[in-house]
Write a protein that holds these residues in place. Structure first.
Motif, PDB file in Angstrom:
ATOM      1  N   GLY A 122      -0.076  31.785  75.462  1.00 14.21           N
ATOM      2  CA  GLY A 122       0.367  31.949  74.071  1.00 14.21           C
ATOM      3  C   GLY A 122       1.007  33.271  73.773  1.00 14.21           C
ATOM      4  N   GLU A 123       0.976  34.167  74.732  1.00 19.15           N
ATOM      5  CA  GLU A 123       1.593  35.457  74.496  1.00 19.15           C
ATOM      6  C   GLU A 123       3.054  35.409  74.960  1.00 19.15           C
ATOM      7  OE1 GLU A 123      -0.656  38.397  76.473  1.00 19.15           O
ATOM      8  OE2 GLU A 123      -2.529  37.984  75.391  1.00 19.15           O
ATOM      9  N   VAL A 124       3.952  35.983  74.140  1.00 18.87           N
ATOM     10  CA  VAL A 124       5.363  36.004  74.490  1.00 18.87           C
ATOM     11  C   VAL A 124       5.594  37.068  75.540  1.00 18.87           C
ATOM     12  CG1 VAL A 124       7.705  36.383  73.652  1.00 18.87           C
ATOM     13  CG2 VAL A 124       6.033  35.209  72.216  1.00 18.87           C
ATOM     14  N   GLU A 125       6.022  36.677  76.671  1.00 18.22           N
ATOM     15  CA  GLU A 125       6.271  37.638  77.721  1.00 18.22           C
ATOM     16  C   GLU A 125       7.750  37.757  78.067  1.00 18.22           C
ATOM     17  OE1 GLU A 125       3.944  36.927  81.124  1.00 18.22           O
ATOM     18  OE2 GLU A 125       2.023  37.038  80.082  1.00 18.22           O
ATOM     19  N   GLU A 126       8.587  36.841  77.547  1.00 20.29           N
ATOM     20  CA  GLU A 126      10.024  36.884  77.863  1.00 20.29           C
ATOM     21  C   GLU A 126      10.846  36.861  76.575  1.00 20.29           C
ATOM     22  OE1 GLU A 126      11.002  37.439  80.786  1.00 20.29           O
ATOM     23  OE2 GLU A 126       9.167  36.992  81.915  1.00 20.29           O
ATOM     24  N   GLU A 127      12.010  37.451  76.655  1.00 20.19           N
ATOM     25  CA  GLU A 127      12.928  37.413  75.521  1.00 20.19           C
ATOM     26  C   GLU A 127      13.656  36.065  75.507  1.00 20.19           C
ATOM     27  OE1 GLU A 127      15.593  40.643  75.896  1.00 20.19           O
ATOM     28  OE2 GLU A 127      14.072  42.159  75.505  1.00 20.19           O
ATOM     29  N   THR A 128      14.212  35.725  74.315  1.00 20.91           N
ATOM     30  CA  THR A 128      15.048  34.535  74.198  1.00 20.91           C
ATOM     31  C   THR A 128      16.335  34.762  74.986  1.00 20.91           C
ATOM     32  OG1 THR A 128      14.171  34.012  72.013  1.00 20.91           O
ATOM     33  CG2 THR A 128      16.314  33.062  72.594  1.00 20.91           C
ATOM     34  N   THR A 129      16.752  33.741  75.710  1.00 22.32           N
ATOM     35  CA  THR A 129      17.926  33.875  76.576  1.00 22.32           C
ATOM     36  C   THR A 129      19.000  32.860  76.161  1.00 22.32           C
ATOM     37  OG1 THR A 129      16.555  34.597  78.429  1.00 22.32           O
ATOM     38  CG2 THR A 129      18.784  33.767  78.937  1.00 22.32           C
ATOM     39  N   GLU A 130      20.234  33.343  76.091  1.00 21.75           N
ATOM     40  CA  GLU A 130      21.368  32.462  75.727  1.00 21.75           C
ATOM     41  C   GLU A 130      21.904  31.774  76.987  1.00 21.75           C
ATOM     42  OE1 GLU A 130      24.774  33.308  72.717  1.00 21.75           O
ATOM     43  OE2 GLU A 130      25.539  33.877  74.688  1.00 21.75           O
ATOM     44  N   ILE A 131      22.228  30.495  76.810  1.00 19.59           N
ATOM     45  CA  ILE A 131      22.824  29.751  77.919  1.00 19.59           C
ATOM     46  C   ILE A 131      24.125  29.104  77.416  1.00 19.59           C
ATOM     47  CG2 ILE A 131      21.383  27.749  77.357  1.00 19.59           C
ATOM     48  CD1 ILE A 131      21.604  26.901  80.266  1.00 19.59           C
ATOM     49  N   ILE A 132      25.163  29.239  78.207  1.00 12.95           N
ATOM     50  CA  ILE A 132      26.468  28.654  77.864  1.00 12.95           C
ATOM     51  C   ILE A 132      26.768  27.548  78.862  1.00 12.95           C
ATOM     52  CG2 ILE A 132      28.937  29.052  77.567  1.00 12.95           C
ATOM     53  CD1 ILE A 132      28.300  31.958  76.931  1.00 12.95           C
ATOM     54  N   ILE A 133      27.072  26.380  78.314  1.00 14.58           N
ATOM     55  CA  ILE A 133      27.402  25.229  79.160  1.00 14.58           C
ATOM     56  C   ILE A 133      28.873  24.882  78.918  1.00 14.58           C
ATOM     57  CG2 ILE A 133      26.926  22.805  79.680  1.00 14.58           C
ATOM     58  CD1 ILE A 133      24.076  23.281  78.637  1.00 14.58           C
ATOM     59  N   PHE A 134      29.692  25.014  79.939  1.00 12.52           N
ATOM     60  CA  PHE A 134      31.119  24.667  79.864  1.00 12.52           C
ATOM     61  C   PHE A 134      31.325  23.247  80.385  1.00 12.52           C
ATOM     62  CE2 PHE A 134      31.140  29.294  80.108  1.00 12.52           C
ATOM     63  CZ  PHE A 134      32.030  29.618  79.102  1.00 12.52           C
ATOM     64  N   VAL A 135      32.093  22.459  79.639  1.00 11.09           N
ATOM     65  CA  VAL A 135      32.415  21.099  80.063  1.00 11.09           C
ATOM     66  C   VAL A 135      33.672  21.166  80.921  1.00 11.09           C
ATOM     67  CG1 VAL A 135      32.915  18.733  79.332  1.00 11.09           C
ATOM     68  CG2 VAL A 135      31.407  20.182  77.935  1.00 11.09           C
ATOM     69  N   ILE A 136      33.528  20.733  82.171  1.00 16.37           N
ATOM     70  CA  ILE A 136      34.665  20.776  83.094  1.00 16.37           C
ATOM     71  C   ILE A 136      35.597  19.600  82.802  1.00 16.37           C
ATOM     72  CG2 ILE A 136      35.366  20.724  85.518  1.00 16.37           C
ATOM     73  CD1 ILE A 136      32.607  21.835  86.223  1.00 16.37           C
ATOM     74  N   ASP A 137      36.865  19.915  82.656  1.00 15.13           N
ATOM     75  CA  ASP A 137      37.851  18.896  82.297  1.00 15.13           C
ATOM     76  C   ASP A 137      38.058  17.899  83.432  1.00 15.13           C
ATOM     77  OD1 ASP A 137      39.802  17.710  80.602  1.00 15.13           O
ATOM     78  OD2 ASP A 137      41.380  18.667  81.778  1.00 15.13           O
ATOM     79  N   GLY A 138      38.193  16.649  83.016  1.00 15.84           N
ATOM     80  CA  GLY A 138      38.611  15.601  83.925  1.00 15.84           C
ATOM     81  C   GLY A 138      39.935  15.030  83.419  1.00 15.84           C
ATOM     82  N   ASN A 139      40.739  14.506  84.279  1.00 16.81           N
ATOM     83  CA  ASN A 139      42.052  13.992  83.872  1.00 16.81           C
ATOM     84  C   ASN A 139      41.871  12.603  83.265  1.00 16.81           C
ATOM     85  OD1 ASN A 139      44.771  13.915  83.459  1.00 16.81           O
ATOM     86  ND2 ASN A 139      45.271  13.239  85.540  1.00 16.81           N
ATOM     87  N   ASP A 140      41.379  12.599  82.015  1.00 22.10           N
ATOM     88  CA  ASP A 140      41.075  11.338  81.350  1.00 22.10           C
ATOM     89  C   ASP A 140      42.001  11.055  80.174  1.00 22.10           C
ATOM     90  OD1 ASP A 140      40.093  13.460  79.897  1.00 22.10           O
ATOM     91  OD2 ASP A 140      38.311  12.394  79.207  1.00 22.10           O
TER      92      ASP A 140
END
Length: 524
Positions: A122-140
């Protein structure tokens, strides 16, 4: 320190090839090893292809960090707990991240989420972390033309490589990838004449250019091109469209007379008479300045007797007379007529000419007195039969042998003169009187007629200035007077004389009978 490592890691992912999964995996392990030593959780950018046809949910990230740390993970943000909700989920026990359905880069190309890790106690030991997800283009997505059909126009006789229109397409795929790198080509041309490759298209820009010297609106006024746009630099998805090209007119056809020689006849003396209408043809676009004909008389009209104008249909010249023609002076005119257009020729062209021969028709003209009015002076008391003058006319119709005869107009009320029918000799017919009401200001006018064989009648005026003679006695206006014998007063008499000043006053008055009282002679 975590932020510095994040920048380094993001740069590494951006520069690394997606296909180099082994390198990325080792890099990720290395980063997490470093972060583990720093007690910091950091997730690198993730790259997920769109339109995956795989079982879902599909693992897209798994960290070794959770093996040595008992944590509870959660994830927030767009695509997690915000719309679209549930696209990405995280395993709360090990921090593994999954995608739950196929992604569409054209709908959304990037997701930014936050991962939160809390110690199991229950103790916070880590900071909040940002994650970026890029969508890879497909020839659609295949290219789409911005309009269909494309409408363009090009002037005939335009030079090769002249670009006159652009056909372009768009592609919803990643503009920085080959998926949106479009190439253009022409599939077919209708009609294929006179050359199946009348036009070419720039494969990169879509600019359409002239590829032939044979554009001719009069033969082929319109072309339809079937054009293709393909992505992947021409090797990918394909779409087709049309380009409708109108070949516009230039003045490359001179108007041409239907005949080179015209003959016409016109009566003499008529002004405004239509001599001839001379039609032309022109191969240019009707009702345009390059088609409308203008005309001018180049030679043969030195006297300015003729004018030429363009008829209502714009394709004929109308020659008319603007001055009276005289058969006796000139009985034939040869006119050279030139036709041109409202606008200059687009290139050197031979000018069409026509010769118009105008024959002047002889019209019987009345005899002409010269002068039209002649003046003579004669005493008013000439005896009957006295010759006054000879007054004759000439017949302008020199091509005709005609006899001219003379007579006094019936309008003459005096009957004072007569004229010899054949010679024009005028004599006194009856006594003339200067004091007659027919004489104005001492002048008497009589109209003389000259008649030819047709007959046509010419007129001349004889003016006789009548010289006054003393042919009128003075007249005492008072026919009776009354004078008293006693205390009489003088009585004035009024005397008049119809003659002129040389034969009138002063007057002398005297008594002609015996009276009982004296009369003093008087001069007026």
């Amino acid at each position: 320190m975590c932020k510095i490592l994040l920048f380094f890691m993001f740069s590494a992912y951006k520069t690394a090839s997606i296909k180099q999964t082994s390198t990325v995996k080792h890099l990720t392990h290395f980063i997490f090893y470093v972060l583990q030593k720093r007690r910091c959780m950091l997730i690198p950018p993730l790259f997920v292809p769109e339109n995956q046809n795989v079982p879902f949910p599909k693992l897209i990230f798994k960290s070794d960090f959770a093996k040595e740390n008992t944590m509870i993970y959660s994830m927030k943000g767009e695509g997690a707990d915000e719309p679209p909700v549930g696209v990405f989920i995280i395993d709360k026990n090990n921090g593994a991240i999954y995608v739950t359905k196929p992604l569409d880069r054209e709908t959304k190309d990037k997701y930014v989420l936050t991962v939160h890790a809390v110690a199991a106690n229950g103790e916070v030991e880590e900071e909040t972390t940002e994650i970026i997800i890029f969508v890879i283009d497909g020839n659609d997505n295949k290219p789409i033309f911005t309009q269909n059909p494309f409408l363009g126009s090009v002037a005939e006789a335009s030079p090769r490589d002249f670009e006159f229109m652009v056909a372009n397409a768009t592609d919803a795929d990643d503009p920085d990838s080959d998926h949106a790198d479009i190439r253009y080509s022409i599939i077919s041309q209708t009609p294929p004449q006179p050359d199946p490759n009348m036009f070419i298209i720039n494969p990169i820009t879509g600019g359409i250019r002239v590829n032939s010297d044979e554009l001719d609106r009069e033969t082929y006024p319109e072309y339809i091109l079937l054009i293709q746009a393909a992505d992947m630099m021409g090797d990918g998805l394909v779409t087709t469209g049309t380009a409708v090209i109108t070949v516009t007119d230039i003045n490359d056809h001179a108007p041409q007379f239907e005949k080179t020689l015209y003959t016409a006849s016109v009566p003499e003396n008529k002004v405004g008479s239509v001599v001839v209408k001379i039609p032309v043809t022109d191969g240019d676009d009707p009702q345009t300045p390059a088609w409308t004909a203008n005309f001018r008389i180049f030679s043969g009209n030195s006297g300015g007797f003729f004018s030429i104008s363009t008829g209502p249909n714009k394709q004929e010249g109308i020659i008319t007379t603007v001055k009276p023609l005289d058969f006796e002076q000139t009985n034939k005119y040869t006119l050279l007529v030139i036709t041109e257009n409202d606008v200059p020729f687009a290139k050197p062209l031979p000018t069409s000419t026509a010769t118009v021969i105008v024959n002047v028709q002889d019209v019987n003209e009345a005899p002409v007195f010269d002068p039209a009015e002649t003046i003579i002076s004669k005493p008013e008391d000439l005896e009957v039969g006295t010759e006054l003058t000879v007054y004759t006319a000439t017949d302008p119709d020199t091509a005709r042998a005609q006899t001219v005869t003379y007579r006094v107009s019936n309008e003459d009320r005096s009957g004072w003169v007569s004229i010899d029918r054949d010679t024009g000799l005028i004599r006194v017919k009856s006594s003339m009187d200067r004091e007659s009401p027919l004489v104005k200001d001492g002048k008497f006018k009589v109209l003389i007629l000259a008649v030819d064989d047709v007959p046509a009648t010419g007129t001349g005026t004889l003016v006789i200035e009548l010289e006054d003679v003393n042919d009128n006695a003075p007249v005492i206006e008072e026919r009776e007077i009354t004078v008293c014998s006693k205390n009489s007063v003088p009585v004035s008499l009024s005397v008049t004389d119809e003659d002129g000043s040389g034969f009138a006053a002063p007057f002398t008055v005297e008594l002609h009978e015996e009276i009982l009282f004296p009369l003093v002679p008087a001069v007026f």
